[in-house]
Design a protein around this motif. Structure first.
Motif, PDB file in Angstrom:
ATOM      1  N   LYS A  59       0.825  -1.211   0.000  1.00 45.43           N
ATOM      2  CA  LYS A  59       0.000   0.000   0.000  1.00 45.43           C
ATOM      3  C   LYS A  59       0.857   1.258   0.000  1.00 45.43           C
ATOM      4  O   LYS A  59       0.552   2.231  -0.701  1.00 45.43           O
ATOM      5  N   ALA A  60       1.934   1.250   0.759  1.00 44.63           N
ATOM      6  CA  ALA A  60       2.806   2.425   0.832  1.00 44.63           C
ATOM      7  C   ALA A  60       3.461   2.696  -0.511  1.00 44.63           C
ATOM      8  O   ALA A  60       3.524   3.850  -0.973  1.00 44.63           O
ATOM      9  N   GLN A  61       3.953   1.644  -1.171  1.00 41.13           N
ATOM     10  CA  GLN A  61       4.594   1.813  -2.474  1.00 41.13           C
ATOM     11  C   GLN A  61       3.597   2.277  -3.523  1.00 41.13           C
ATOM     12  O   GLN A  61       3.908   3.132  -4.360  1.00 41.13           O
ATOM     13  N   GLN A  62       2.401   1.723  -3.490  1.00 42.66           N
ATOM     14  CA  GLN A  62       1.369   2.150  -4.432  1.00 42.66           C
ATOM     15  C   GLN A  62       1.000   3.619  -4.214  1.00 42.66           C
ATOM     16  O   GLN A  62       0.751   4.353  -5.178  1.00 42.66           O
ATOM     17  N   ALA A 114       3.489  10.413   0.932  1.00 45.47           N
ATOM     18  CA  ALA A 114       2.719  10.310  -0.306  1.00 45.47           C
ATOM     19  C   ALA A 114       1.529  11.275  -0.273  1.00 45.47           C
ATOM     20  O   ALA A 114       1.208  11.927  -1.277  1.00 45.47           O
ATOM     21  N   VAL A 115       0.890  11.382   0.885  1.00 48.67           N
ATOM     22  CA  VAL A 115      -0.221  12.331   1.041  1.00 48.67           C
ATOM     23  C   VAL A 115       0.278  13.762   0.878  1.00 48.67           C
ATOM     24  O   VAL A 115      -0.379  14.601   0.239  1.00 48.67           O
ATOM     25  N   ASN A 116       1.434  14.043   1.453  1.00 47.75           N
ATOM     26  CA  ASN A 116       2.008  15.382   1.330  1.00 47.75           C
ATOM     27  C   ASN A 116       2.251  15.737  -0.136  1.00 47.75           C
ATOM     28  O   ASN A 116       2.009  16.871  -0.565  1.00 47.75           O
ATOM     29  N   ASP A 131      -4.849   6.823   2.849  1.00 46.05           N
ATOM     30  CA  ASP A 131      -3.895   6.883   3.964  1.00 46.05           C
ATOM     31  C   ASP A 131      -4.498   6.342   5.247  1.00 46.05           C
ATOM     32  O   ASP A 131      -3.780   5.852   6.125  1.00 46.05           O
ATOM     33  N   ARG A 132      -5.804   6.431   5.380  1.00 44.57           N
ATOM     34  CA  ARG A 132      -6.469   5.931   6.586  1.00 44.57           C
ATOM     35  C   ARG A 132      -6.208   4.437   6.771  1.00 44.57           C
ATOM     36  O   ARG A 132      -6.002   3.969   7.902  1.00 44.57           O
ATOM     37  N   ASP A 133      -6.190   3.689   5.681  1.00 41.64           N
ATOM     38  CA  ASP A 133      -5.933   2.249   5.764  1.00 41.64           C
ATOM     39  C   ASP A 133      -4.534   1.974   6.309  1.00 41.64           C
ATOM     40  O   ASP A 133      -4.347   1.056   7.120  1.00 41.64           O
ATOM     41  N   LEU A 134      -3.555   2.760   5.853  1.00 44.61           N
ATOM     42  CA  LEU A 134      -2.191   2.578   6.355  1.00 44.61           C
ATOM     43  C   LEU A 134      -2.101   2.937   7.835  1.00 44.61           C
ATOM     44  O   LEU A 134      -1.391   2.266   8.596  1.00 44.61           O
ATOM     45  N   LEU A 161       6.883   2.643   7.325  1.00 42.50           N
ATOM     46  CA  LEU A 161       5.937   2.541   6.210  1.00 42.50           C
ATOM     47  C   LEU A 161       4.771   3.501   6.380  1.00 42.50           C
ATOM     48  O   LEU A 161       4.268   4.066   5.393  1.00 42.50           O
ATOM     49  N   GLU A 162       4.347   3.707   7.618  1.00 45.70           N
ATOM     50  CA  GLU A 162       3.285   4.688   7.857  1.00 45.70           C
ATOM     51  C   GLU A 162       3.762   6.082   7.480  1.00 45.70           C
ATOM     52  O   GLU A 162       3.002   6.893   6.931  1.00 45.70           O
ATOM     53  N   ARG A 163       5.026   6.374   7.731  1.00 43.86           N
ATOM     54  CA  ARG A 163       5.598   7.670   7.359  1.00 43.86           C
ATOM     55  C   ARG A 163       5.656   7.814   5.833  1.00 43.86           C
ATOM     56  O   ARG A 163       5.464   8.912   5.304  1.00 43.86           O
TER      57      ARG A 163
END
Length: 229
Positions: A22-25, A97-99, A49-52, A90-92
């Motif tokens: 998910k993070a890579q995607q 990605a959101v940023n 991002d909520r899922d992560l 990974l959460e970071r």
């Protein structure tokens, strides 16, 4: 290791794998949204991002449960601690990605402006490759690959410096486009931080496999390599 511990560790690793994917995607989608000035794709990254975030909490809880119930030692303890640290990293990545995705709405204002544009394709590819290889090094118990990831960080740092130099020149030439260039610097910095996160994971893999802490060393990849002769 008991059968219960082995099973719990396998489930934990599978949870981590899902977060890594998910993070890579999220990174790839965020960069795609920037390249295409696509607000819908950007929103998909933001919403995902909520899922992560939830996965990070679930993995952390599972790690703490394993530590409490099984009280692992030596290599088993290092593996659980490494997963706990990778989970946070990974959460970071998801946050970064959101940023990046958050910049898209601003960038759309300059979609048709006659300005020189930054292309983040190479930088994103390098950062994602580092992250993917760092995670593979964890699975393969391969500290040599982890050392390669650390050495490769300079490549992304150099691209970030190039972007900074590009912006410095073009900002003086087209000051009206300052918001565009500031957003570009933010994106570049986020990608550079993702490469740093891959480096952090690689350092954790080296610790996991060798027991050696290589953080904050000037050239940990070189120091972790065996001496000739």
């Amino acid at each position: 290791m008991t059968a219960h511990f082995i099973f719990a560790l396998r489930i934990l690793t599978e949870m981590l794998d899902k977060s890594a994917i998910k993070a890579q995607q999220a990174i790839l989608l965020a960069v795609k949204a920037v390249a295409e000035a696509n607000g819908e794709i950007a929103q998909k990254v933001i919403d995902g991002d909520r899922d992560l975030d939830l996965a990070e909490v679930a993995i952390e809880e599972e790690c703490l449960k394993i530590l409490a119930l099984h009280q692992p030692v030596a290599g088993d303890l290092r593996r659980v601690v490494t997963i706990l640290k990778m989970n946070s990293e990974l959460e970071r990545v998801g946050d970064l990605a959101v940023n990046i995705a958050d910049r898209v709405q601003d960038l759309k204002r300059f979609q048709d402006a006659p300005i020189n544009r930054l292309d983040f394709t190479e930088m994103a590819r390098e950062a994602c490759s580092m992250l993917k290889r760092a995670i593979a090094a964890f699975h393969d118990q391969d500290d040599a690959t982890a050392q390669e990831v650390i050495r490769h960080d300079e490549t992304v740092d150099a691209l970030h410096r190039q972007n900074y130099a590009f912006v410095r020149v073009d900002l003086l030439a087209t000051p009206d486009a300052a918001p565009y260039y500031m957003d570009c610097l933010t994106i570049s910095r986020c990608l550079e931080r993702i490469a740093d996160i891959a480096t952090n994971i690689a350092e954790d893999v080296i610790y996991l496999e060798t027991g050696e802490i290589v953080r904050h060393q000037k050239n940990p990849a070189a120091q972790a390599a065996p001496e000739n002769g």
